[in-house]
Scaffold this motif. Structure first.
Motif, PDB file in Angstrom:
ATOM      1  N   UNK A   1     -13.720 -22.002  18.814  1.00 28.39           N
ATOM      2  CA  UNK A   1     -14.275 -21.700  17.501  1.00 28.39           C
ATOM      3  C   UNK A   1     -14.229 -22.959  16.626  1.00 28.39           C
ATOM      4  N   UNK A   2     -15.342 -23.262  15.990  1.00 24.34           N
ATOM      5  CA  UNK A   2     -15.405 -24.410  15.083  1.00 24.34           C
ATOM      6  C   UNK A   2     -14.845 -23.986  13.727  1.00 24.34           C
ATOM      7  N   UNK A   3     -13.815 -24.652  13.226  1.00 16.82           N
ATOM      8  CA  UNK A   3     -13.252 -24.267  11.919  1.00 16.82           C
ATOM      9  C   UNK A   3     -14.281 -24.429  10.803  1.00 16.82           C
ATOM     10  N   UNK A   4     -14.201 -23.554   9.826  1.00 17.12           N
ATOM     11  CA  UNK A   4     -15.100 -23.615   8.680  1.00 17.12           C
ATOM     12  C   UNK A   4     -14.567 -24.608   7.654  1.00 17.12           C
ATOM     13  N   UNK A   5     -15.453 -25.454   7.173  1.00 15.81           N
ATOM     14  CA  UNK A   5     -15.062 -26.477   6.190  1.00 15.81           C
ATOM     15  C   UNK A   5     -16.004 -26.451   4.985  1.00 15.81           C
ATOM     16  N   UNK A   6     -16.577 -25.284   4.703  1.00 16.10           N
ATOM     17  CA  UNK A   6     -17.571 -25.200   3.635  1.00 16.10           C
ATOM     18  C   UNK A   6     -17.025 -25.550   2.266  1.00 16.10           C
ATOM     19  N   UNK A   7     -15.894 -24.951   1.881  1.00 16.02           N
ATOM     20  CA  UNK A   7     -15.354 -25.191   0.540  1.00 16.02           C
ATOM     21  C   UNK A   7     -14.899 -26.631   0.336  1.00 16.02           C
ATOM     22  N   UNK A   8     -14.144 -27.226   1.262  1.00 17.96           N
ATOM     23  CA  UNK A   8     -13.768 -28.633   1.053  1.00 17.96           C
ATOM     24  C   UNK A   8     -14.969 -29.564   0.957  1.00 17.96           C
ATOM     25  N   UNK A   9     -15.956 -29.360   1.813  1.00 19.32           N
ATOM     26  CA  UNK A   9     -17.137 -30.221   1.775  1.00 19.32           C
ATOM     27  C   UNK A   9     -17.896 -30.033   0.464  1.00 19.32           C
ATOM     28  N   UNK A  10     -18.028 -28.786   0.007  1.00 18.53           N
ATOM     29  CA  UNK A  10     -18.722 -28.530  -1.258  1.00 18.53           C
ATOM     30  C   UNK A  10     -17.980 -29.178  -2.423  1.00 18.53           C
ATOM     31  N   UNK A  11     -16.650 -29.063  -2.437  1.00 17.10           N
ATOM     32  CA  UNK A  11     -15.867 -29.640  -3.531  1.00 17.10           C
ATOM     33  C   UNK A  11     -16.006 -31.157  -3.567  1.00 17.10           C
ATOM     34  N   UNK A  12     -15.859 -31.793  -2.422  1.00 16.58           N
ATOM     35  CA  UNK A  12     -15.953 -33.257  -2.377  1.00 16.58           C
ATOM     36  C   UNK A  12     -17.366 -33.718  -2.713  1.00 16.58           C
ATOM     37  N   UNK A  13     -18.371 -32.977  -2.292  1.00 15.22           N
ATOM     38  CA  UNK A  13     -19.751 -33.346  -2.607  1.00 15.22           C
ATOM     39  C   UNK A  13     -20.002 -33.289  -4.110  1.00 15.22           C
ATOM     40  N   UNK A  14     -19.513 -32.235  -4.753  1.00 15.95           N
ATOM     41  CA  UNK A  14     -19.688 -32.113  -6.210  1.00 15.95           C
ATOM     42  C   UNK A  14     -18.966 -33.243  -6.932  1.00 15.95           C
ATOM     43  N   UNK A  15     -17.754 -33.554  -6.500  1.00 15.38           N
ATOM     44  CA  UNK A  15     -16.986 -34.623  -7.146  1.00 15.38           C
ATOM     45  C   UNK A  15     -17.673 -35.971  -6.951  1.00 15.38           C
ATOM     46  N   UNK A  16     -18.150 -36.234  -5.742  1.00 16.59           N
ATOM     47  CA  UNK A  16     -18.826 -37.505  -5.484  1.00 16.59           C
ATOM     48  C   UNK A  16     -20.097 -37.634  -6.317  1.00 16.59           C
ATOM     49  N   UNK A  17     -20.849 -36.544  -6.439  1.00 12.83           N
ATOM     50  CA  UNK A  17     -22.064 -36.581  -7.253  1.00 12.83           C
ATOM     51  C   UNK A  17     -21.729 -36.799  -8.727  1.00 12.83           C
ATOM     52  N   UNK A  18     -20.662 -36.175  -9.193  1.00 11.78           N
ATOM     53  CA  UNK A  18     -20.234 -36.368 -10.584  1.00 11.78           C
ATOM     54  C   UNK A  18     -19.848 -37.821 -10.843  1.00 11.78           C
ATOM     55  N   UNK A  19     -19.080 -38.394  -9.928  1.00 15.01           N
ATOM     56  CA  UNK A  19     -18.674 -39.796 -10.085  1.00 15.01           C
ATOM     57  C   UNK A  19     -19.893 -40.710 -10.088  1.00 15.01           C
ATOM     58  N   UNK A  20     -20.845 -40.441  -9.217  1.00 16.94           N
ATOM     59  CA  UNK A  20     -22.042 -41.281  -9.138  1.00 16.94           C
ATOM     60  C   UNK A  20     -22.842 -41.225 -10.435  1.00 16.94           C
ATOM     61  N   UNK A  21     -23.071 -40.014 -10.946  1.00 16.75           N
ATOM     62  CA  UNK A  21     -23.862 -39.874 -12.174  1.00 16.75           C
ATOM     63  C   UNK A  21     -23.150 -40.533 -13.351  1.00 16.75           C
ATOM     64  N   UNK A  22     -21.846 -40.283 -13.482  1.00  8.95           N
ATOM     65  CA  UNK A  22     -21.110 -40.878 -14.594  1.00  8.95           C
ATOM     66  C   UNK A  22     -21.076 -42.398 -14.478  1.00  8.95           C
ATOM     67  N   UNK A  23     -20.920 -42.917 -13.274  1.00  4.89           N
ATOM     68  CA  UNK A  23     -20.891 -44.371 -13.100  1.00  4.89           C
ATOM     69  C   UNK A  23     -22.218 -45.001 -13.509  1.00  4.89           C
ATOM     70  N   UNK A  24     -23.320 -44.364 -13.145  1.00  6.01           N
ATOM     71  CA  UNK A  24     -24.636 -44.897 -13.515  1.00  6.01           C
ATOM     72  C   UNK A  24     -24.812 -44.890 -15.032  1.00  6.01           C
TER      73      UNK A  24
END
Length: 258
Positions: free
Chosen positions: A40-63
């Protein structure tokens, strides 16, 4: 339903009973079929979603921060601080959601590691979200006194604008009727669509007038009418009152300037 109780021969493809161990073609089953997937492949939906949102926030704020620093090179610190305070109203809720997703992902990975993965990723995302929230909170706290002062200045400016608008309406009433209105509501006789003006704190102005004979005999500056805003504290007669006598603006009963 019938096909669910049958299985296919791996040699000839013929359908046979599910419990059969041999086929008419001579093929035999040496082991039972697996009932489920071997891995069975472990589910990683929530961690990936959280990190994606944080990375997008950092990118927008940095710009946005880089742009502010570029267009305001001499006051870049002030520009960045103001931008962070402005962006906080949009990104703080987003970061709170990301922190929640990261926390849930970390808890799921701890409780059921065979079903959920990404525990380290979730914990890293949670730390990043908390750090960004701390940065926004720190900037807001350092700039809070200035924000309060700027808000007070805007409120006083809006109150003065309303005072001058009322003064114009009062003078128009005098020119039309030959006397000053006894009450501010009398201005609606001249213009039924005129709305009662209030100061920036939502309080009605205090209006008073005296007769022309008394005003003519009074020492300078003479007073024909007076408009008063009670100011931020809402108490009449205190130092923060904003007073307009005729077209002269006073503060707290002090001397006015035209």
């Amino acid at each position: 339903m019938k096909r669910a109780l049958e299985k296919a021969c791996p040699s000839c493809g013929r359908r046979v009973a599910l419990e059969a161990t041999a086929c008419a073609c001579g093929a035999r089953w040496v082991a039972s079929q697996p009932t489920g997937p071997e891995f069975r492949v472990p589910r990683v939906g929530m961690p990936v979603a959280a990190v994606s949102v944080i990375a997008l926030t950092i990118l927008i704020e940095a710009i946005l921060l880089a742009h502010e620093a570029y267009v305001s090179p001499f006051v870049w610190a002030e520009a960045i601080g103001s931008t962070l305070v402005y962006l906080a109203r949009f990104f703080v809720p987003v970061l709170l959601v990301a922190a929640y997703l990261a926390y849930r992902g970390s808890r799921q990975a701890q409780r059921a590691p065979d079903r959920y993965g990404g525990g380290r990723l979730a914990r890293a995302g949670l730390v990043a979200a908390l750090l960004l929230l701390a940065v926004h909170a720190g900037v807001f706290l350092t700039r809070a006194p200035r924000l309060i002062e700027n808000r007070r200045i805007r409120q006083e400016a809006a109150t003065r604008a309303n005072l001058y608008r009322l003064a114009w309406a009062i003078e128009a009433y005098r020119q039309q009727y030959g006397t000053y209105p006894r009450r501010l509501i009398d201005l609606q006789e001249m213009d039924p669509h005129l709305k009662p003006a209030v100061d920036a704190w939502g309080r009605e102005f205090v209006y008073s007038t005296i007769s022309g004979d008394v005003a003519a005999a009074a020492p300078m500056p003479f007073q024909r009418y007076q408009l008063v805003s009670k100011g931020p504290d809402g108490i009449l007669g205190t130092a923060d009152d904003i007073v307009l006598r005729d077209d002269v603006l006073l503060s707290g009963g002090g001397s006015g300037t035209r």
